[in-house]
Design a protein around this motif. Structure first.
Motif, PDB file in Angstrom:
ATOM      1  N   ARG A   1       0.836  -1.421   0.071  1.00  0.00           N
ATOM      2  CA  ARG A   1      -0.098  -0.086   0.074  1.00  0.00           C
ATOM      3  C   ARG A   1       0.825   1.142   0.059  1.00  0.00           C
ATOM      4  NH1 ARG A   1      -2.982   0.473  -2.499  1.00  0.00           N
ATOM      5  NH2 ARG A   1      -4.483   1.673  -1.678  1.00  0.00           N
ATOM      6  N   LEU A   2       1.691   1.172  -0.910  1.00  0.00           N
ATOM      7  CA  LEU A   2       2.540   2.575  -1.242  1.00  0.00           C
ATOM      8  C   LEU A   2       1.622   3.699  -1.931  1.00  0.00           C
ATOM      9  CD1 LEU A   2       5.886   1.078  -2.093  1.00  0.00           C
ATOM     10  CD2 LEU A   2       5.308   1.808   0.053  1.00  0.00           C
ATOM     11  N   ARG A   3       0.477   3.214  -2.316  1.00  0.00           N
ATOM     12  CA  ARG A   3      -0.409   3.991  -3.462  1.00  0.00           C
ATOM     13  C   ARG A   3       0.547   4.194  -4.531  1.00  0.00           C
ATOM     14  NH1 ARG A   3      -4.778   5.542  -0.723  1.00  0.00           N
ATOM     15  NH2 ARG A   3      -4.701   5.536   1.588  1.00  0.00           N
ATOM     16  N   PRO A   4      -0.377   4.746  -5.721  1.00  0.00           N
ATOM     17  CA  PRO A   4       0.016   4.922  -6.857  1.00  0.00           C
ATOM     18  C   PRO A   4       1.625   5.362  -7.153  1.00  0.00           C
ATOM     19  CG  PRO A   4      -2.362   5.194  -7.195  1.00  0.00           C
ATOM     20  CD  PRO A   4      -1.752   5.158  -5.581  1.00  0.00           C
ATOM     21  N   ALA A   5       1.860   6.840  -6.391  1.00  0.00           N
ATOM     22  CA  ALA A   5       3.051   7.309  -6.592  1.00  0.00           C
ATOM     23  C   ALA A   5       4.196   6.427  -5.854  1.00  0.00           C
ATOM     24  CB  ALA A   5       3.054   8.811  -5.670  1.00  0.00           C
ATOM     25  N   GLY A   6       3.730   5.930  -4.745  1.00  0.00           N
ATOM     26  CA  GLY A   6       5.064   5.150  -4.266  1.00  0.00           C
ATOM     27  C   GLY A   6       5.303   3.919  -4.890  1.00  0.00           C
TER      28      GLY A   6
ATOM     29  N   ARG B   1       6.031  12.468  -5.930  1.00  0.00           N
ATOM     30  CA  ARG B   1       5.847  12.921  -4.718  1.00  0.00           C
ATOM     31  C   ARG B   1       4.905  12.029  -4.036  1.00  0.00           C
ATOM     32  NH1 ARG B   1       7.617  18.074  -3.009  1.00  0.00           N
ATOM     33  NH2 ARG B   1       7.434  18.697  -5.374  1.00  0.00           N
ATOM     34  N   THR B   2       5.161  11.290  -2.995  1.00  0.00           N
ATOM     35  CA  THR B   2       4.451  10.138  -2.367  1.00  0.00           C
ATOM     36  C   THR B   2       3.396  11.026  -1.257  1.00  0.00           C
ATOM     37  OG1 THR B   2       6.136   9.845  -0.786  1.00  0.00           O
ATOM     38  CG2 THR B   2       5.958   8.482  -2.656  1.00  0.00           C
ATOM     39  N   SER B   3       3.544  12.168  -0.861  1.00  0.00           N
ATOM     40  CA  SER B   3       2.685  12.793   0.028  1.00  0.00           C
ATOM     41  C   SER B   3       1.616  13.078  -0.393  1.00  0.00           C
ATOM     42  CB  SER B   3       3.495  14.018   0.647  1.00  0.00           C
ATOM     43  OG  SER B   3       3.760  14.963  -0.503  1.00  0.00           O
ATOM     44  N   MET B   4       0.956  13.236  -1.688  1.00  0.00           N
ATOM     45  CA  MET B   4      -0.088  13.516  -2.271  1.00  0.00           C
ATOM     46  C   MET B   4      -1.049  12.406  -2.190  1.00  0.00           C
ATOM     47  SD  MET B   4       1.408  15.998  -5.185  1.00  0.00           S
ATOM     48  CE  MET B   4      -0.333  16.668  -5.396  1.00  0.00           C
ATOM     49  N   LYS B   5      -1.576  12.247  -1.248  1.00  0.00           N
ATOM     50  CA  LYS B   5      -2.619  10.812  -0.981  1.00  0.00           C
ATOM     51  C   LYS B   5      -3.927  11.101  -1.622  1.00  0.00           C
ATOM     52  CE  LYS B   5      -4.578  12.876   3.230  1.00  0.00           C
ATOM     53  NZ  LYS B   5      -4.884  12.493   4.886  1.00  0.00           N
ATOM     54  N   HIS B   6      -4.339  12.038  -2.108  1.00  0.00           N
ATOM     55  CA  HIS B   6      -5.400  12.218  -2.834  1.00  0.00           C
ATOM     56  C   HIS B   6      -5.411  12.115  -4.313  1.00  0.00           C
ATOM     57  CE1 HIS B   6      -8.000  13.162   0.785  1.00  0.00           C
ATOM     58  NE2 HIS B   6      -6.977  13.982   1.020  1.00  0.00           N
ATOM     59  N   GLY B   7      -4.168  12.148  -4.858  1.00  0.00           N
ATOM     60  CA  GLY B   7      -3.627  12.087  -6.134  1.00  0.00           C
ATOM     61  C   GLY B   7      -3.127  13.156  -6.722  1.00  0.00           C
TER      62      GLY B   7
ATOM     63  N   TYR C   1       0.393  15.456 -12.089  1.00  0.00           N
ATOM     64  CA  TYR C   1       0.588  16.848 -12.501  1.00  0.00           C
ATOM     65  C   TYR C   1       1.857  17.495 -11.678  1.00  0.00           C
ATOM     66  CZ  TYR C   1      -0.768  21.847 -12.568  1.00  0.00           C
ATOM     67  OH  TYR C   1      -1.108  23.133 -12.809  1.00  0.00           O
ATOM     68  N   ASP C   2       2.015  17.208 -10.419  1.00  0.00           N
ATOM     69  CA  ASP C   2       3.095  17.549  -9.649  1.00  0.00           C
ATOM     70  C   ASP C   2       4.480  17.128 -10.369  1.00  0.00           C
ATOM     71  OD1 ASP C   2       4.212  18.777  -6.855  1.00  0.00           O
ATOM     72  OD2 ASP C   2       5.327  16.768  -7.238  1.00  0.00           O
ATOM     73  N   PHE C   3       4.546  16.081 -10.828  1.00  0.00           N
ATOM     74  CA  PHE C   3       5.779  15.499 -11.480  1.00  0.00           C
ATOM     75  C   PHE C   3       6.079  16.031 -12.566  1.00  0.00           C
ATOM     76  CE2 PHE C   3       7.731  12.123 -14.111  1.00  0.00           C
ATOM     77  CZ  PHE C   3       8.727  11.884 -13.587  1.00  0.00           C
ATOM     78  N   TRP C   4       5.003  16.421 -13.467  1.00  0.00           N
ATOM     79  CA  TRP C   4       5.297  17.110 -14.772  1.00  0.00           C
ATOM     80  C   TRP C   4       5.873  18.362 -14.511  1.00  0.00           C
ATOM     81  CZ3 TRP C   4       5.783  12.977 -17.167  1.00  0.00           C
ATOM     82  CH2 TRP C   4       4.669  12.108 -17.218  1.00  0.00           C
ATOM     83  N   LEU C   5       5.188  19.281 -13.394  1.00  0.00           N
ATOM     84  CA  LEU C   5       5.830  20.450 -13.172  1.00  0.00           C
ATOM     85  C   LEU C   5       7.120  20.201 -12.863  1.00  0.00           C
ATOM     86  CD1 LEU C   5       2.769  22.098 -11.130  1.00  0.00           C
ATOM     87  CD2 LEU C   5       3.226  22.427 -13.195  1.00  0.00           C
TER      88      LEU C   5
END
Length: 300
Positions: free
Chosen positions: A86-91, A183-189, A193-197
């Motif tokens: 359960r690292l979620r998608p980013a992790g 960035r793994t702190s973005m729990k809601h998704g 976008y953050d990565f592309w920036l």
């Protein structure tokens, strides 16, 4: 992520009559997506570009059907299975990329599909321009909703305001390393976008292929639909993205202010047009026959 990497063996780029084919690593997080993942794998195996590896990250699935399918998949030679909790998608993406051998990375979620020429076309563009950092395409929707995915065309100014690039876009592994991954702190998704920036902060360029080569599955309920239903969550997420890129937004503050003002003006005019159309509809509804038509056909 070194604990994941030690279990895998590096594979080199391959040489063909047409030259060197650099490896593309396809990164697929999976959480209880057994219903769809075999269809996703089929779309990967149909690629005309042959030097790819697929890394599936089982991020703590507990659905029995998914577990049975993943058990079968882990014995197939062209797929590597990585297990996380359960690292979620980013992790999960970061874990997969950390063991990847490709110079290029293409995330493909476990319920989505790509056309056979996507890798070939995207790598061709990336190889032709060393300044490119992101190559993506046009897309359509399937599942609960069907039709073209009508995203605005990419411009730098548009990206300052909102995301127009889906996560299934080709990028360089070296850029992923330089910006520190998703960035793994973005729990809601919105971690894409953050990565592309972050990639744009490197000075990279973006290219959109003119073909529809990506198919995005719409489900009745998903992390995205849940995110879109909560205004406060949306506001907090965009606020976080803004403050995570202070240098970018300070550097382009004038352009950002203008694109914000333009978006506000467009919103005002759309609301005005909507209010006028509702007013006209209310007047039309007072005509008995048209009221019947509206109720039976338009408002059914």
């Amino acid at each position: 992520m070194e604990k994941y990497r030690k279990n895998f063996i590096k594979k080199e780029n391959i040489m063909t009559g047409g030259g060197l084919l650099k490896k593309v690593s396809i990164i697929t997080p999976c959480y209880n997506d057994g219903e769809y993942i075999e269809e996703t794998i089929k779309s990967i195996r149909a690629q005309t570009y042959t030097n790819w590896e697929m890394i599936i990250i089982d991020d703590g699935s507990d659905d029995e059907n998914t577990l049975q399918i993943l058990e079968k998949i882990q014995h197939e030679k062209d797929i590597r299975l990585l297990r996380t909790q359960r690292l979620r998608p980013a992790g999960a993406r970061n874990a997969g990329i950390s063991v990847a051998n490709g110079e290029y990375i293409l995330p493909v979620d476990a319920d989505d599909l790509i056309e056979p020429t996507y890798l070939e076309r995207a790598v061709e563009k990336m190889e032709a321009n060393s300044e490119l950092g992101i190559v993506y395409c046009h897309a359509d929707l399937f599942g609960e909703k069907n039709g073209p995915w009508e995203l605005p065309d990419y411009t730098f100014d548009t990206m300052l305001l909102d995301n127009v690039i889906f996560v299934t876009a080709l990028f360089r592994r070296s850029d992923w390393e330089q910006v520190g991954g998703f960035r793994t702190s973005m729990k809601h998704g919105m971690e894409d976008y953050d990565f592309w920036l972050s990639i744009l902060e490197l000075g990279r360029e973006v290219y959109q292929l003119p073909e529809t080569l990506f198919h995005y599955r719409i489900k009745a309920s998903s992390r995205t639909t849940q995110f879109q239903q909560n205004a406060e969550t949306v506001k907090e997420t965009y606020k976080a993205i803004y403050f995570q890129h202070p240098v970018l937004y300070e550097k382009y503050k004038d352009r950002y202010a203008i694109v914000l003002r333009n978006a506000l003006i467009e919103h005002i005019f759309l609301n005005r047009a909507y209010a006028e159309s509702v007013g006209i509809l209310e007047k039309v509804k007072k005509i008995p026959f048209l009221k019947y038509v509206i109720k039976k056909i338009i408002l059914k």
